[in-house]
Design a protein around this motif. Sequence first.
Motif, mmCIF file in Angstrom:
data_model
loop_
_atom_site.group_PDB
_atom_site.id
_atom_site.type_symbol
_atom_site.label_atom_id
_atom_site.label_comp_id
_atom_site.label_asym_id
_atom_site.label_seq_id
_atom_site.Cartn_x
_atom_site.Cartn_y
_atom_site.Cartn_z
ATOM 1 N N VAL A 229 0.836 -1.208 0.000
ATOM 2 C CA VAL A 229 0.000 0.000 0.000
ATOM 3 C C VAL A 229 0.872 1.260 0.000
ATOM 4 C CG1 VAL A 229 -2.047 -1.008 1.093
ATOM 5 C CG2 VAL A 229 -0.240 -0.058 2.547
ATOM 6 N N ASN A 230 2.148 1.065 0.269
ATOM 7 C CA ASN A 230 3.055 2.223 0.301
ATOM 8 C C ASN A 230 3.470 2.565 -1.132
ATOM 9 O OD1 ASN A 230 5.889 3.400 0.353
ATOM 10 N ND2 ASN A 230 5.328 3.561 2.508
ATOM 11 N N ASP A 231 3.149 3.794 -1.562
ATOM 12 C CA ASP A 231 3.373 4.162 -2.965
ATOM 13 C C ASP A 231 4.846 4.137 -3.342
ATOM 14 O OD1 ASP A 231 0.720 4.422 -3.491
ATOM 15 O OD2 ASP A 231 0.654 6.570 -2.986
ATOM 16 N N ASN A 232 5.689 4.642 -2.444
ATOM 17 C CA ASN A 232 7.126 4.672 -2.745
ATOM 18 C C ASN A 232 7.667 3.252 -2.934
ATOM 19 O OD1 ASN A 232 9.801 5.885 -2.951
ATOM 20 N ND2 ASN A 232 10.166 4.849 -0.996
ATOM 21 N N LEU A 233 7.234 2.357 -2.054
ATOM 22 C CA LEU A 233 7.675 0.949 -2.130
ATOM 23 C C LEU A 233 7.264 0.344 -3.480
ATOM 24 C CD1 LEU A 233 8.803 -1.603 -0.761
ATOM 25 C CD2 LEU A 233 6.558 -1.956 0.277
ATOM 26 N N LYS A 234 6.021 0.589 -3.860
ATOM 27 C CA LYS A 234 5.514 0.091 -5.139
ATOM 28 C C LYS A 234 6.331 0.655 -6.291
ATOM 29 C CE LYS A 234 1.052 -1.694 -5.957
ATOM 30 N NZ LYS A 234 -0.232 -1.868 -5.391
ATOM 31 N N ASP A 235 6.598 1.968 -6.216
ATOM 32 C CA ASP A 235 7.347 2.645 -7.294
ATOM 33 C C ASP A 235 8.746 2.062 -7.435
ATOM 34 O OD1 ASP A 235 5.210 4.226 -7.710
ATOM 35 O OD2 ASP A 235 6.051 6.027 -6.761
ATOM 36 N N VAL A 236 9.413 1.849 -6.291
ATOM 37 C CA VAL A 236 10.788 1.325 -6.325
ATOM 38 C C VAL A 236 10.807 -0.029 -7.047
ATOM 39 C CG1 VAL A 236 12.653 0.359 -4.875
ATOM 40 C CG2 VAL A 236 11.581 2.523 -4.242
ATOM 41 N N PHE A 237 9.896 -0.908 -6.665
ATOM 42 C CA PHE A 237 9.920 -2.258 -7.249
ATOM 43 C C PHE A 237 9.386 -2.276 -8.683
ATOM 44 C CE2 PHE A 237 11.628 -5.172 -4.178
ATOM 45 C CZ PHE A 237 11.659 -4.397 -3.022
ATOM 46 N N THR A 238 8.446 -1.370 -8.987
ATOM 47 C CA THR A 238 7.955 -1.281 -10.361
ATOM 48 C C THR A 238 9.095 -0.838 -11.274
ATOM 49 O OG1 THR A 238 5.786 -0.675 -9.531
ATOM 50 C CG2 THR A 238 6.171 -0.269 -11.858
ATOM 51 N N SER A 239 9.887 0.132 -10.806
ATOM 52 C CA SER A 239 10.975 0.611 -11.676
ATOM 53 C C SER A 239 12.087 -0.432 -11.789
ATOM 54 C CB SER A 239 11.502 1.969 -11.243
ATOM 55 O OG SER A 239 12.197 1.857 -10.051
ATOM 56 N N PHE A 240 12.346 -1.185 -10.712
ATOM 57 C CA PHE A 240 13.308 -2.308 -10.818
ATOM 58 C C PHE A 240 12.876 -3.239 -11.951
ATOM 59 C CE2 PHE A 240 14.654 -2.482 -6.055
ATOM 60 C CZ PHE A 240 15.781 -1.736 -6.322
#
Length: 266
Positions: A218-229
């Motif tokens: 649910v944490n947007d930053n966490l999602k963003d980090v892994f999406t960009s990986f």
Amino acid sequence: MATSSQVDLTGTTYCVVSGASQGIGRAIAVEVAKLLGPKSLMLLLARNKIELAKTAELCASPNVEVRYESVDLSKSSNSEMYGLLRKSLEGRDVKGFVTSLIFHNVGSLGNLAVETWKMDDVDELRDYYDLNVFKVISLNTQFLKIFEEIDDRVVIVNITSLCAIKPMGGMAYYCSGKAAREMYFKVLAAEKAHIKVLNYSPGPVETAMIDFVLTEAVNDNLKDVFTSFKRQGTLLKPEMTAQKCVKVLQAGLFTPGEHVDYFDDE
Ligand SMILES: NC(=O)c1ccc[n+]([C@@H]2O[C@H](COP(=O)([O-])OP(=O)(O)OC[C@H]3O[C@@H](n4cnc5c(N)ncnc54)[C@H](OP(=O)(O)O)[C@@H]3O)[C@@H](O)[C@H]2O)c1
């Protein structure tokens, strides 16, 4: 770096890998199996028996006998764990192994759908800590009991994470569990200088765990980090990090209990 930590896998070795049914655990089992000397024995642990059998097949080598047990390590008692290890060693003299190696690879992410400031489900936290911390410690203790008389031949690898030493928003279960688990192994290393203990951090690796972050966080930053990986293709393949872990062991590129990351010398 101390070289007295060099691990020789070319002799008769006993090797346990937890969480060996997929991902990093499977890759570690496969890489280690390639190196082991004659009459070596491996024990693979996880719940999924079919996938464990596949890992065992991938590890097949004339030098290595591979055994596996389906077990829910979050529920296993001390005596069950001790029994599993003893059963795998049936017909073998523990003193016949030049090296006794255990990879504590089992792990889960915990609840990524709750914000840290809202965490209050102690039963859920307890379940998380059971699998990721408490039962890791119990399995390690059973392993040490069996090799007590020859513990100078013991090598322990804890599969840790950058999250053990660096906070990652949205992953309070995981970060706090990894930190506790890593510190237990550091304390053990401080007490037992003759046992080789490595905390190996595999880097971001393309496994089911990454998909879990993408679907559950649910944490947007966490999602963003892994999406960009994922989008940039920067995730490591499990075999890349497994090979690096083995290299660190063989070259003795670690001090007792040290946290060594995949990227440390990349
Ligand atoms: N992937 C990454 O980017 C990354 C980064 C840093 C650290 N790590 C660490 O690397 C380790 C392996 O992660 P992974 O990415 O390979 O994860 P994974 O693909 O989800 O594999 C986890 C393994 O643990 C086993 N497991 C889970 N619950 C279990 C239980 N209750 N009892 C017994 N076995 C259980 C699973 O097997 P069954 O489901 O068959 O039981 C599976 O073999 C973990 O400790 C993780 O924290 C991963």
